[in-house]
Design an enzyme around this catalytic site. Structure first.
Site, PDB file in Angstrom:
ATOM      1  CD  GLN A  29      -1.168  -0.750   3.613  1.00 33.77           C
ATOM      2  OE1 GLN A  29      -2.190  -0.126   3.837  1.00 33.77           O
ATOM      3  NE2 GLN A  29      -0.842  -1.848   4.292  1.00 33.77           N
ATOM      4  CE1 TYR A 161       4.553   9.071  11.440  1.00 38.13           C
ATOM      5  CE2 TYR A 161       4.861  11.421  11.056  1.00 38.13           C
ATOM      6  CZ  TYR A 161       4.844  10.125  10.581  1.00 38.13           C
ATOM      7  OH  TYR A 161       5.121   9.860   9.254  1.00 38.13           O
ATOM      8  CB  SER A 198      -2.828   5.840   5.217  1.00 37.28           C
ATOM      9  OG  SER A 198      -1.629   6.470   4.806  1.00 37.28           O
TER      10      SER A 198
END
Length: 259
Positions: A29, A161, A198
């Site tokens: 992906q 993150y 995403s």
């Protein structure tokens, strides 16, 4: 009618990665998938697409040169097993990652650990498993996926993150330094927002901080988001012998996002 990925891969003559064997995590992906197909177009003899998503992996089955591997990148034993199966790998692209939404105060310890396990520890597993064979033959290219949200730029609601992606930059430089006289290169790619599925899904969330970045990029910078294929093109270069003098380098591909 557009050609299928299989036909496109088969019809393109061998190029900069002729004969190379590659592994791409999150290869079913987004950027990972685009890179799998780009490596094939450039002549890679085999690309192992590792992904946790069985359904998306099935879309790559039947493409000449692609080997699919259903594996959780956090599974150290599984990664070591894969390295025993694939002992002659030339290129390792650590692409798998998870984007956590939230500031440091709202982040649970479980979310913190999960983010570091997926974004950083998975790279430890793969590099430790595949590096010895690269060192033995004194040739190999490791490409790690970081982000503009790292040591390069602070992003709202991306504290954890950004911490993981900053760690990836440090990991890359450490591996590169350890291997600088051993024939193995290790570089890191730092994209800004990319038009992946995403990313589009995250932007459906009105609370997600990525929404504001789209307007900024479209109105103030390049006028569009980058495509996964544009990042894949950079990965092709870093995987190839053309990048033979690059190691420990940070490659930002963000359309000016960090300016």
């Amino acid at each position: 009618m557009a050609a299928s990925p299989a036909a496109a891969a088969a019809s393109t003559p061998a190029g900069r990665l002729k004969g190379k064997k590659c592994i791409v995590t999150a290869g079913a992906q987004g950027i990972g998938r685009a890179t799998v197909l780009a490596f094939l177009r450039e002549g890679a003899s085999m690309v192992v697409a590792v992904d946790i998503n069985k359904e998306k992996l099935q879309t790559l089955e039947g493409i000449p040169g692609v080997v699919t591997k259903h594996l959780d990148v956090r599974d150290g034993a599984g990664v070591r097993g894969l390295a025993q199966e694939m002992k002659d790998v030339d290129v390792l692209f650590n692409c798998a990652g998870y984007v956590h939404q939230g500031d440091i105060l709202s982040t649970t310890e479980e979310e913190w650990d999960f983010s570091f396990d997926v974004n950083v520890k998975s790279m430890y597993h793969f590099i430790q498993a595949f590096l010895p064979a690269m060192i033995e033959k004194r040739k190999g290219s490791i490409i790690n996926m970081s982000s503009a949200a790292s040591t390069l730029r602070g992003i709202e609601q991306r504290a954890v993150y950004g911490a993981t992606k900053g760690a990836v930059i440090g990991l890359t430089k450490g591996v590169a330094r350890d291997c600088v006289q051993k024939g193995v290169r290790c570089n890191v790619v730092c994209p800004g927002p990319i038009a992946t599925e995403s990313y589009k899904e995250r932007c459906q969330d009105l609370e997600d901080s990525d929404k504001g970045h789209i307007d900024y990029i479209v109105e103030k910078l390049m006028g569009r988001l980058a495509t996964p294929e544009e990042v894949a093109n950079l990965c092709v270069y870093l995987a190839s012998d053309e990048a033979s003098y690059h190691t420990g380098n940070v490659f930002t591909i963000d359309g000016g996002f960090c300016l």
